[in-house]
Write a protein that holds these residues in place. Structure first.
Motif, PDB file in Angstrom:
ATOM      1  N   THR A 101    -113.244 -70.794 -20.907  1.00  0.00           N
ATOM      2  CA  THR A 101    -112.697 -72.180 -20.166  1.00  0.00           C
ATOM      3  C   THR A 101    -111.506 -73.080 -20.922  1.00  0.00           C
ATOM      4  N   GLY A 157    -116.387 -68.631 -15.841  1.00  0.00           N
ATOM      5  CA  GLY A 157    -117.288 -69.338 -14.978  1.00  0.00           C
ATOM      6  C   GLY A 157    -116.340 -70.286 -14.089  1.00  0.00           C
ATOM      7  N   THR A 158    -116.971 -71.006 -13.241  1.00  0.00           N
ATOM      8  CA  THR A 158    -116.260 -71.974 -12.186  1.00  0.00           C
ATOM      9  C   THR A 158    -115.510 -72.930 -12.777  1.00  0.00           C
ATOM     10  N   CYS A 207    -112.349 -71.501 -14.052  1.00  0.00           N
ATOM     11  CA  CYS A 207    -111.378 -70.929 -12.678  1.00  0.00           C
ATOM     12  C   CYS A 207    -110.648 -72.112 -12.406  1.00  0.00           C
ATOM     13  N   GLU A 208    -111.309 -73.347 -12.419  1.00  0.00           N
ATOM     14  CA  GLU A 208    -110.961 -74.721 -11.922  1.00  0.00           C
ATOM     15  C   GLU A 208    -109.706 -75.206 -12.873  1.00  0.00           C
ATOM     16  N   GLU A 253    -106.502 -73.020 -12.472  1.00  0.00           N
ATOM     17  CA  GLU A 253    -105.759 -73.489 -11.302  1.00  0.00           C
ATOM     18  C   GLU A 253    -105.138 -74.835 -11.540  1.00  0.00           C
ATOM     19  N   LYS A 294    -104.024 -69.162  -7.397  1.00  0.00           N
ATOM     20  CA  LYS A 294    -105.504 -68.964  -6.861  1.00  0.00           C
ATOM     21  C   LYS A 294    -105.844 -67.550  -6.388  1.00  0.00           C
ATOM     22  N   ARG A 297    -110.229 -65.070 -10.977  1.00  0.00           N
ATOM     23  CA  ARG A 297    -111.620 -64.511 -10.842  1.00  0.00           C
ATOM     24  C   ARG A 297    -112.548 -65.047 -11.866  1.00  0.00           C
ATOM     25  N   SER A 298    -113.728 -65.128 -11.410  1.00  0.00           N
ATOM     26  CA  SER A 298    -114.705 -65.448 -12.313  1.00  0.00           C
ATOM     27  C   SER A 298    -115.373 -64.281 -13.130  1.00  0.00           C
ATOM     28  N   THR A 324    -118.223 -63.641 -16.468  1.00  0.00           N
ATOM     29  CA  THR A 324    -118.916 -64.294 -17.338  1.00  0.00           C
ATOM     30  C   THR A 324    -119.153 -63.399 -18.363  1.00  0.00           C
ATOM     31  N   ASP A 384    -121.664 -74.791 -15.160  1.00  0.00           N
ATOM     32  CA  ASP A 384    -121.627 -73.718 -14.171  1.00  0.00           C
ATOM     33  C   ASP A 384    -122.910 -73.460 -13.758  1.00  0.00           C
ATOM     34  N   ARG A 385    -124.025 -73.317 -14.654  1.00  0.00           N
ATOM     35  CA  ARG A 385    -125.247 -72.469 -14.363  1.00  0.00           C
ATOM     36  C   ARG A 385    -126.394 -73.556 -14.002  1.00  0.00           C
TER      37      ARG A 385
END
Length: 359
Positions: A99, A133-134, A137-138, A141, A147, A151-152, A154, A298-299
């Motif tokens: 991240t 993870g999300t 990815c955010e 961006e 975008k 891809r995620s 992990t 993320d989880r």
């Protein structure tokens, strides 16, 4: 069999496991910037082909040209920069990152300017850019990555390792627990990682004081430059008898700590995607973590498999810890939900993702 060339910074347990599984399905060759063992855990012998990238850069370039896929994970400055800029023909190129830290200070000044140039090159020359993870990815961006390329992808664990705990492990875990508690404690909270300021372990110690319950204990597994300072802090708060500094633990000892403890606490200020949170979830432990910890954000499903809170809010942390002290049945319920989430990320998912890229 499809060919993959994978360039990483150094060996680590989660990478060894992933590469071992990938090697079963692909013709895999791994190159490290740092070949010797840097991870403090003892690492098992591996059977996939691996070498040091230093002194082998021409070989890496040659292999990459003949590979179906080149993956660069982490950052080994000039070696990875050459690989990025070198024309690869039909070879697909993927960059895999943790991240990204969006702190403005990190992206200011001369260093920030250089980072922006490099990140722009990464976004342009790679076919896909993966993050763990999300949250990652955010962040990609926000940094300007297309975008469509994001891809995620992990970190993965051998989930079978956690399915059946042997009688010997249970016996060792009971002995481990007995050594590190004062009496039959109500709840054992566990923190693990480098004992450094950004981990904010002092917040967990302060939360123990606020609980005002002598039957609650906090274990801190790990070593680092802040350890003595934290011990003095625990003395000042009159909770040293409830805060157990376990020191450095090898992987099998960490497993004993997970088996013996009840709830995992991760109070970090900023942690890109802490693997230890994912590890705790595989051991069916409820998680109390900051929203600044990427893997937790993320989880962890807030109120279902654990609790999320803003870094530095000690009162909120103490309240979340108190919840498990008052509701011991919830420890198992939340833990099973955490385990369910962990099991939704088997390594087979990674294999299928790689197949979809080189298909």
């Amino acid at each position: 069999m499809k060919k993959i060339t994978w360039c990483a910074v150094a060996r680590a347990p989660y990478l060894d496991y992933l590469h071992t599984e990938v090697d079963k399905h692909f013709d895999l060759k791994v190159f490290y910037k740092i070949k010797e063992r840097t991870h403090p855990w003892e690492l098992d012998q591996v059977h996939f082909k691996n070498k040091n990238i230093d002194g082998n850069l021409l070989k890496v370039l040659s292999l990459s040209l003949r590979s179906d896929l080149l993956i660069i994970s982490g950052w080994a400055f000039w070696q990875h920069l050459i690989l990025m800029l070198f024309p690869m023909g039909s070879t697909k190129k993927i960059y895999w990152t943790d991240t990204p830290n969006l702190d403005k200070q990190k992206w200011s000044g001369i260093k920030g300017y250089i980072r922006r140039i490099i990140i722009k090159i990464v976004f342009n020359v790679f076919d896909e850019v993966w993050s763990t993870g999300t949250p990652g990815c955010e962040a990609l961006e926000k940094l300007g990555c297309d975008k469509k390329k994001i891809r995620s992808f992990t970190f993965f664990f051998d989930l079978n390792r956690y399915t059946n705990i042997s009688p010997i492990q249970i016996k060792k875990a009971l002995a481990f627990k007995k050594r590190n508690i004062n009496s039959d404690n109500d709840v054992i909270f566990l923190c693990a990682g480098q004992v450094i300021s950004k981990k904010r372990f002092e917040n967990a110690i302060e939360a123990i004081r606020r609980l005002n319950n002598r039957n609650v204990v906090l274990w801190i597994a790990g070593t680092g430059p802040q350890e003595e300072e934290l011990k003095r802090f625990a003395i000042e708060l009159n909770v040293l008898s409830q805060v157990k500094f376990l020191g450095w633990l090898q992987q099998d000892e960490v497993e004993l700590a997970f088996i013996s403890s009840d709830v995992f606490v991760h109070p970090s200020h900023f942690d890109p995607f802490p693997i230890v949170v994912l590890d705790a979830m595989t051991w069916a432990k409820p998680i109390i973590a900051t929203i600044e910890s990427g893997s937790a954000k993320d989880r962890v499903i807030d109120g279902i498999s654990g609790f999320l809170y803003p870094s530095g809010q000690v009162e909120t942390l103490a309240n979340r810890m108190q919840y498990f002290v008052d509701n011991k049945k919830a420890i198992k319920e939340f833990g099973l939900e955490a385990r369910k989430t962990a099991c939704s990320y088997p390594v087979e998912w990674a294999i299928e993702r790689l197949r979809s890229v080189v298909r």
